[in-house]
Design an enzyme around this catalytic site. Structure first.
Site, PDB file in Angstrom:
ATOM      1  N   CYS A 105      26.793  62.989  38.826  1.00  0.00           N
ATOM      2  CA  CYS A 105      26.032  62.889  37.741  1.00  0.00           C
ATOM      3  C   CYS A 105      26.478  61.851  36.767  1.00  0.00           C
ATOM      4  O   CYS A 105      26.769  61.978  35.452  1.00  0.00           O
ATOM      5  CB  CYS A 105      25.756  64.132  36.932  1.00  0.00           C
ATOM      6  SG  CYS A 105      25.437  65.441  38.229  1.00  0.00           S
ATOM      7  N   GLY A 145      51.411  43.457  48.565  1.00  0.00           N
ATOM      8  CA  GLY A 145      50.574  42.278  47.941  1.00  0.00           C
ATOM      9  C   GLY A 145      49.765  41.403  48.852  1.00  0.00           C
ATOM     10  O   GLY A 145      48.904  40.638  48.651  1.00  0.00           O
ATOM     11  N   TYR A 154      43.919  53.020  49.767  1.00  0.00           N
ATOM     12  CA  TYR A 154      43.308  53.145  48.176  1.00  0.00           C
ATOM     13  C   TYR A 154      41.987  53.985  48.445  1.00  0.00           C
ATOM     14  O   TYR A 154      41.234  53.462  47.301  1.00  0.00           O
ATOM     15  CB  TYR A 154      43.556  51.913  47.352  1.00  0.00           C
ATOM     16  CG  TYR A 154      45.005  51.346  47.542  1.00  0.00           C
ATOM     17  CD1 TYR A 154      45.986  51.935  46.779  1.00  0.00           C
ATOM     18  CD2 TYR A 154      45.165  50.116  48.035  1.00  0.00           C
ATOM     19  CE1 TYR A 154      47.278  51.531  46.618  1.00  0.00           C
ATOM     20  CE2 TYR A 154      46.539  49.753  48.364  1.00  0.00           C
ATOM     21  CZ  TYR A 154      47.469  50.194  47.501  1.00  0.00           C
ATOM     22  OH  TYR A 154      48.930  49.728  47.430  1.00  0.00           O
ATOM     23  N   GLU A 203      57.429  45.534  51.466  1.00  0.00           N
ATOM     24  CA  GLU A 203      56.535  46.695  51.186  1.00  0.00           C
ATOM     25  C   GLU A 203      55.110  46.653  50.659  1.00  0.00           C
ATOM     26  O   GLU A 203      54.586  46.808  49.704  1.00  0.00           O
ATOM     27  CB  GLU A 203      57.308  47.471  50.118  1.00  0.00           C
ATOM     28  CG  GLU A 203      57.544  46.787  48.835  1.00  0.00           C
ATOM     29  CD  GLU A 203      58.368  47.449  47.678  1.00  0.00           C
ATOM     30  OE1 GLU A 203      59.335  48.129  48.084  1.00  0.00           O
ATOM     31  OE2 GLU A 203      57.988  47.429  46.401  1.00  0.00           O
ATOM     32  N   CYS A 204      54.361  46.484  52.059  1.00  0.00           N
ATOM     33  CA  CYS A 204      53.074  46.518  51.978  1.00  0.00           C
ATOM     34  C   CYS A 204      52.200  47.779  52.376  1.00  0.00           C
ATOM     35  O   CYS A 204      52.659  48.589  52.843  1.00  0.00           O
ATOM     36  CB  CYS A 204      52.637  45.534  53.132  1.00  0.00           C
ATOM     37  SG  CYS A 204      53.394  43.819  52.929  1.00  0.00           S
ATOM     38  N   GLY A 205      51.274  47.895  51.479  1.00  0.00           N
ATOM     39  CA  GLY A 205      50.390  49.208  51.619  1.00  0.00           C
ATOM     40  C   GLY A 205      49.128  48.713  52.176  1.00  0.00           C
ATOM     41  O   GLY A 205      48.364  48.953  53.175  1.00  0.00           O
ATOM     42  N   ARG A 206      48.127  47.796  51.196  1.00  0.00           N
ATOM     43  CA  ARG A 206      46.898  47.773  51.498  1.00  0.00           C
ATOM     44  C   ARG A 206      46.382  47.024  53.296  1.00  0.00           C
ATOM     45  O   ARG A 206      45.758  47.591  53.654  1.00  0.00           O
ATOM     46  CB  ARG A 206      46.249  46.736  50.674  1.00  0.00           C
ATOM     47  CG  ARG A 206      44.503  46.600  50.655  1.00  0.00           C
ATOM     48  CD  ARG A 206      44.024  45.581  49.709  1.00  0.00           C
ATOM     49  NE  ARG A 206      44.740  46.091  48.223  1.00  0.00           N
ATOM     50  CZ  ARG A 206      44.205  46.823  47.344  1.00  0.00           C
ATOM     51  NH1 ARG A 206      43.160  47.427  47.703  1.00  0.00           N
ATOM     52  NH2 ARG A 206      44.819  47.087  46.312  1.00  0.00           N
TER      53      ARG A 206
HETATM   54  C1  LIG Z   1      51.408  49.099  45.234  1.00  0.00           C
HETATM   55  C2  LIG Z   1      52.820  48.580  45.252  1.00  0.00           C
HETATM   56  C3  LIG Z   1      53.108  47.914  46.714  1.00  0.00           C
HETATM   57  C4  LIG Z   1      52.095  47.834  47.563  1.00  0.00           C
HETATM   58  O1  LIG Z   1      51.007  46.982  47.341  1.00  0.00           O
HETATM   59  P1  LIG Z   1      50.078  46.347  48.196  1.00  0.00           P
HETATM   60  O2  LIG Z   1      49.106  45.361  47.283  1.00  0.00           O
HETATM   61  O3  LIG Z   1      49.201  47.618  48.814  1.00  0.00           O
HETATM   62  O4  LIG Z   1      50.487  45.804  49.602  1.00  0.00           O
HETATM   63  C5  LIG Z   1      54.382  47.589  46.923  1.00  0.00           C
HETATM   64  N1  LIG Z   1      55.404  47.861  45.990  1.00  0.00           N
HETATM   65  C6  LIG Z   1      54.897  48.371  44.734  1.00  0.00           C
HETATM   66  C7  LIG Z   1      56.190  48.433  43.676  1.00  0.00           C
HETATM   67  C8  LIG Z   1      53.799  48.566  44.458  1.00  0.00           C
HETATM   68  O5  LIG Z   1      53.599  49.214  43.287  1.00  0.00           O
END
Ligand SMILES: *Cc1c(COP(=O)(O)O)cnc(C)c1O
Length: 404
Positions: free
Chosen positions: A344, A232, A373, A266-269
């Site tokens: 379209c 997050g 994403y 656990e970071c993604g973005r």
């Molecule tokens: C999507 C998700 C993340 C990653 O979130 P980001 O906002 O991309 O850092 C971490 N934990 C869980 C459970 C998620 O669903």
């Protein structure tokens, strides 16, 4: 921290000259540097996992692997992807709603180290499958806070959502877990908001979550080994040069940590966003009802993020001089422009009414911050247009995917 912003020459080198440009470019070295920078900012001993759903490309996973603690997955498919891309040594933890027995079988078969449980039914299913396999599976309970929680772009907890076990039901969940002999309680999991740009506010949220986890452990005599504080950490699509202050976040959180309870993120973005760019050639320019539109080779079927978030995605226009036609080259100068794709549907818009200097047919629109994403959340085969090239830059030699 860098921002990947490919130039016209680099794009010309990496794409085919005989077709209109449509490509995702990823800078894997800068991606790895970003992971190192984020991890270095964290308190010593904290685990930093990468949330695979942000970008599950095997080259991205392999580039990140040496620099992170491991991978957070949410499906059996993501488990197999990580194992195929990174191998048997990679640490994997698994979360997500709507669990099947097959998910748990895959988790056990592929050596996933821990499961984050989001409901009592999921707990029963996991216990049954682990019991049948004669093993004990470590678990965290994912909490959906009673709220309120600070504002961010997406809210998963502290609100009526499908995620986690609501705070009021945690005592029941802990009691049921006590009867699940093939599961071992290790702690709590919180992933409450996504894209939080307020580092101090995010630290305060995490501190409150830690305090809650400790209180429950104390009241119920639980051995609290771990608290996973989710991902997050935010980015700002309106300002590509802005950065989440990970060091300030870590400093603010430090007084709330102790040696007994491990913490995980656990970071993604924030890991994957900055090092991908989506490049589209302007195929046409037109005006309807007084508004100027650029029609792109590409669109939301490759890059759904701007339409999913209803925002104007940041872009730059790269001019290209070549004009092979024997008719005048159309252009739009000093006017708000809407960048639309080739689908379209009027939903296929990546940025709306954004002032631009000059755009001509044949120029390139380069969407920045497209690494997370982006391709991964898009409906690639809607309308069956050709897929983009996907190019992964690493060292001197780009890893090219065969063209469409
Ligand atoms: C999507 C998700 C993340 C990653 O979130 P980001 O906002 O991309 O850092 C971490 N934990 C869980 C459970 C998620 O669903």
């Amino acid at each position: 921290m860098t921002l990947f912003r490919p130039g016209a020459e680099q794009i010309a080198r990496l794409t085919r000259g005989d077709q209109p440009v449509c490509a995702f470019l990823y800078d894997l070295d800068a991606l790895a540097d970003q992971a190192v920078a984020l991890r270095t900012a964290l308190p010593p001993g904290a685990d930093f996992f990468y949330a695979v759903k942000a970008n599950n490309d095997p080259r991205v996973l392999a580039a990140l692997a040496p620099h992170i603690s491991g991978f957070e997955v949410a499906s059996a498919g993501e488990i197999r992807r990580v194992r195929a891309a990174v191998g048997p040594e990679a640490r994997i933890v698994m979360g997500g709603p709507a669990r099947t027995a097959g998910d748990i079988e895959t988790l056990l078969a592929y050596g996933v180290e821990r499961l984050h449980l989001e409901s009592i039914q999921a707990m029963r299913v996991a216990d049954a499958v682990a019991g049948a396999a004669g093993t004990v599976l470590p678990v965290l309970l994912r909490v959906n806070l009673a709220g309120p929680v600070p504002g961010a772009t997406l809210t998963m907890g502290g609100a009526a959502t499908q995620f986690g076990i609501e705070e009021a039901a945690i005592p029941d969940a802990v009691a049921v877990l006590g009867d699940c002999l093939s599961l071992r309680f290790e702690g709590f999991h919180f992933h409450t908001v996504s894209n939080n740009r307020d580092a101090a506010g995010h630290a305060a949220l995490c501190a409150a979550e830690l305090a809650l986890a400790r209180r429950w452990a104390r009241e119920r005599g639980l051995d609290l080994r771990l608290v996973n504080l989710g991902g997050g950490w935010g980015v700002d699509y309106a300002d590509p040069d802005w950065r989440f202050d990970a060091a300030a976040f870590a400093r603010a959180l430090a007084p709330h940590l102790d040696a007994r309870t491990g913490i995980q993120f656990e970071c993604g973005r924030i890991v994957a966003a900055y090092h991908g760019a989506y490049v589209c050639e302007v195929l046409d320019l037109k005006r309807t009802h007084g508004r100027a539109f650029a029609l792109l080779r590409g669109g939301t079927h490759h890059f759904r993020l701007p339409s999913s978030w209803a925002h104007d995605h940041p872009f730059v226009i790269l001019p290209r001089e070549s004009w092979p036609h024997n008719w005048p080259r159309p252009e739009v100068v000093d006017e708000p422009l809407t960048l639309a794709g080739e689908l379209c549907t009027p939903k296929d818009v990546l940025a709306r009414d954004v002032p631009v200097g000059r755009v001509r047919i044949g120029d390139l629109a380069v969407f920045l911050m497209a690494g997370a994403y982006g391709w991964d959340i898009s409906h690639h085969d809607f309308l069956c247009h050709a897929h983009p090239h996907r190019v992964f830059l690493s060292g001197q030699a780009p890893l090219l995917e065969p063209g469409p």
